[in-house]
Write an enzyme that holds these catalytic residues in place. Structure first.
Site, PDB file in Angstrom:
ATOM      1  N   GLY A  12       0.842  -1.195   0.000  1.00  0.00           N
ATOM      2  CA  GLY A  12       0.000   0.000   0.000  1.00  0.00           C
ATOM      3  C   GLY A  12       0.874   1.240   0.000  1.00  0.00           C
ATOM      4  O   GLY A  12       1.626   1.479  -0.939  1.00  0.00           O
ATOM      5  N   GLY A  13       0.801   2.025   1.052  1.00  0.00           N
ATOM      6  CA  GLY A  13       1.608   3.237   1.114  1.00  0.00           C
ATOM      7  C   GLY A  13       1.262   4.201   0.011  1.00  0.00           C
ATOM      8  O   GLY A  13       0.280   4.031  -0.722  1.00  0.00           O
ATOM      9  N   SER A  14       2.077   5.230  -0.138  1.00  0.00           N
ATOM     10  CA  SER A  14       1.816   6.242  -1.164  1.00  0.00           C
ATOM     11  C   SER A  14       1.815   5.632  -2.557  1.00  0.00           C
ATOM     12  O   SER A  14       0.916   5.892  -3.364  1.00  0.00           O
ATOM     13  CB  SER A  14       2.868   7.351  -1.082  1.00  0.00           C
ATOM     14  OG  SER A  14       2.856   7.996   0.160  1.00  0.00           O
ATOM     15  N   LYS A  76       4.165  24.445  -1.599  1.00  0.00           N
ATOM     16  CA  LYS A  76       5.619  24.466  -1.744  1.00  0.00           C
ATOM     17  C   LYS A  76       5.991  25.273  -2.987  1.00  0.00           C
ATOM     18  O   LYS A  76       5.546  24.973  -4.092  1.00  0.00           O
ATOM     19  CB  LYS A  76       6.157  23.032  -1.859  1.00  0.00           C
ATOM     20  CG  LYS A  76       7.657  22.947  -2.098  1.00  0.00           C
ATOM     21  CD  LYS A  76       8.091  21.493  -2.260  1.00  0.00           C
ATOM     22  CE  LYS A  76       9.542  21.382  -2.694  1.00  0.00           C
ATOM     23  NZ  LYS A  76       9.940  19.979  -2.934  1.00  0.00           N
ATOM     24  N   LEU A 331       9.504   2.707  -4.201  1.00  0.00           N
ATOM     25  CA  LEU A 331      10.797   2.272  -3.684  1.00  0.00           C
ATOM     26  C   LEU A 331      11.195   0.890  -4.197  1.00  0.00           C
ATOM     27  O   LEU A 331      12.380   0.551  -4.210  1.00  0.00           O
ATOM     28  CB  LEU A 331      10.788   2.266  -2.152  1.00  0.00           C
ATOM     29  CG  LEU A 331      10.501   3.600  -1.465  1.00  0.00           C
ATOM     30  CD1 LEU A 331      10.536   3.437   0.044  1.00  0.00           C
ATOM     31  CD2 LEU A 331      11.487   4.668  -1.915  1.00  0.00           C
TER      32      LEU A 331
END
Length: 510
Positions: A12-14, A76, A331
């Site tokens: 999962g994660g981003s 940002k 990643l």
């Protein structure tokens, strides 16, 4: 390769939930299952993005008003690089927009003059709109329309963004399985046909997305795809992170801070709920305990009473992102230290390429050609980013530690980067060089000028006749950008406070 009807995303994660959200939007008939383990925690150190994230969320149809308050997000405008030459100077890497077209040219003239031995050093800050915005703690999200759109990125809590994307994907019928990977089953031709979880459950699919982080459970551990390390070029392999409270003065910066330290650099990322801080360093030059102490000293906090987290980084990329019926993203595919906040940008590009490939597969295009195209595009992107990141070190004049003496060497760097830096140092026509090698470049002309000019990268041997812009032109450029700020920008903190209140009100009504 057959038409892909059933897709399994491992992790999962981003990255995993970005993939699920995007594909469920673009391919509503695709059967998507996300397998993730609730036992595996997320890093959640606070993250910055490039302007690509805005494009991504706009594509999903999720407004800033919907997602930013939930993720403690701020806007940002760019990144400050502090003391990277060891001389206490800093420069700003802005997000370039069309509003900068004329003023950026003034900066390029001055940078070209400086590298050829004429004029004083100038930071790019004063010649880009976001530089002025950051200087005055304004928001890059303008509150009155400009002739051309201003670009910007975000700071946000990555764990909370993943939760927003998860909710979005599940509303579009993406299935979720909470389970821990055990092993994969392979067909005779080497494709993955299914994965088995530790509790014995079986999850089958036509295609698998590996979003399992540095473990790379499918692309590397199962399919044995080689990993190309960048350790010879980028020394940093570790990080220590800690959160600190927001400032009490009511000001919220719209810039990431990157500050050079003894064996790497530190980041500061301003969220609405906290400030994310960290130190990216080389474990060959200092220990984790030393890095923690140095970061605590920089932040002026008590190391004994602060919650530090130590992380190991696997810097490099898979030789192929797409292998057999597996594609690695996030990643699991690649990682370059987050100095330019490019991780999510690469993930987004990977997802978009895969989405386009799905359409082409349905149109009976050759799978092998599609695979090669995706791998080539991602290889060019990652290696282009790597060269730009390496250039931050190669142009540094710091010599105050063994780390910096080693980090500034170009022994193992690409020929493309070496020739680019030589062209700059020799006083060559840099615009002609960039145009000639445009296909090799990931970063555009303004970014190279901001980095090389901001770092005051030059050779004393280069002495050529080339005049900087006149005082009148410099002053006019700065005045123009200040006027734009006055007309179109408001305080960053005020804007975020208004957004949060509006979100809270709508949530109560809902």
């Amino acid at each position: 390769m057959a038409i892909i009807n059933k897709l399994v995303i491992l992790g999962g994660g981003s990255a995993g939930w970005m993939c699920a959200a995007y594909l469920s939007k673009q391919h509503p008939k695709l059967d998507i299952t996300v397998v993730e383990s609730s036992k595996i925690g997320s890093i959640g150190v606070g993250e910055g993005s490039t302007p690509h994230l805005k494009t991504f969320m706009d594509t999903l149809g999720v407004s800033e008003q919907q997602w930013m308050p939930q993720c403690d997000a701020s806007y940002k405008a760019g990144i400050y690089f502090n003391n990277w030459n060891g001389d206490e100077r800093r420069y700003f890497h802005p997000f370039y927009s069309q509003m900068d077209e004329k003023t950026a040219e003034v900066y390029c003239v001055n940078a070209n003059a400086r590298r050829r031995g004429n004029g004083d050093w100038q930071a790019p800050d004063d010649y880009f709109l976001t530089g002025h915005i950051a200087k005055h703690n304004l928001s890059p999200k303008v509150h009155t329309p400009m002739l051309k759109e201003q670009t910007y990125g975000y700071h946000f809590d990555a764990t909370k963004l993943a939760a927003v994307l998860k909710a979005y994907a599940q509303e579009k019928a993406v299935k979720h399985i909470d389970g821990e990977f055990s092993q994969a089953q392979l067909s005779e031709c080497g494709n993955i046909v299914g994965i088995t979880l530790i509790d014995g459950r079986q999850v089958n699919g036509d295609f698998f997305i590996d979003a399992s982080g540095f473990n790379a459970l499918l692309i590397e551990q199962t399919l044995k795809t080689p990993f190309n390390s960048f350790a010879n070029e980028l020394l940093n392999d570790s990080a220590v992170a800690v959160a600190t409270p927001v400032t009490t003065d009511g000001v919220i910066s719209c810039a990431t801070q990157s500050t050079a330290l003894s064996a790497g650099w530190s980041w500061q990322i301003p969220l609405t709920s906290r400030t994310g801080n960290g130190y990216v360093y080389s474990s060959k030059h200092i220990t984790g305990e030393q890095a923690q102490s140095e970061l605590a000293d920089q932040l002026n906090i008590d190391a004994q009473n602060s919650a530090f987290r130590h992380l190991k980084m696997k810097v490099g990329c898979m030789q192929s992102a797409w292998q057999k019926n597996v594609m690695a993203i996030g990643l699991a595919h690649s990682f370059i230290e987050p100095i330019e906040a490019t991780s999510l940008m690469v993930t987004q590009h990977s997802i978009k390429l895969f989405s386009q490939a799905l359409v082409k597969l349905q149109n009976n295009e050759q799978p092998l050609a599609l695979t090669e195209h995706v791998n080539q595009q991602l290889h060019q992107l990652v290696y282009g980013i790597k060269d730009y990141v390496v250039a931050h070190y190669a142009t540094s004049q710091r010599t105050n530690s063994s780390y910096w003496l080693a980090a500034t060497q170009l022994t193992h760097s690409s020929n493309a980067l070496k020739s680019l830096l030589i062209a700059w140092l020799n006083g060559d026509d840099f615009d002609v060089y960039l145009s000639k090698h445009a296909q090799q470049q990931v970063y555009f002309r303004p970014s190279w000028y901001c980095l090389l000019g901001g770092m005051d990268f030059k050779s004393e041997r280069c002495q050529q006749v080339f005049d900087p812009a006149s005082t009148a032109i410099n002053n006019a450029a700065k005045a123009y950008l200040n006027e734009l700020c006055d007309q179109h920008c408001e305080p960053h903190a005020k804007q975020l406070h208004t957004m949060k209140n509006q979100y809270s009100t709508s949530a109560k009504v809902g």
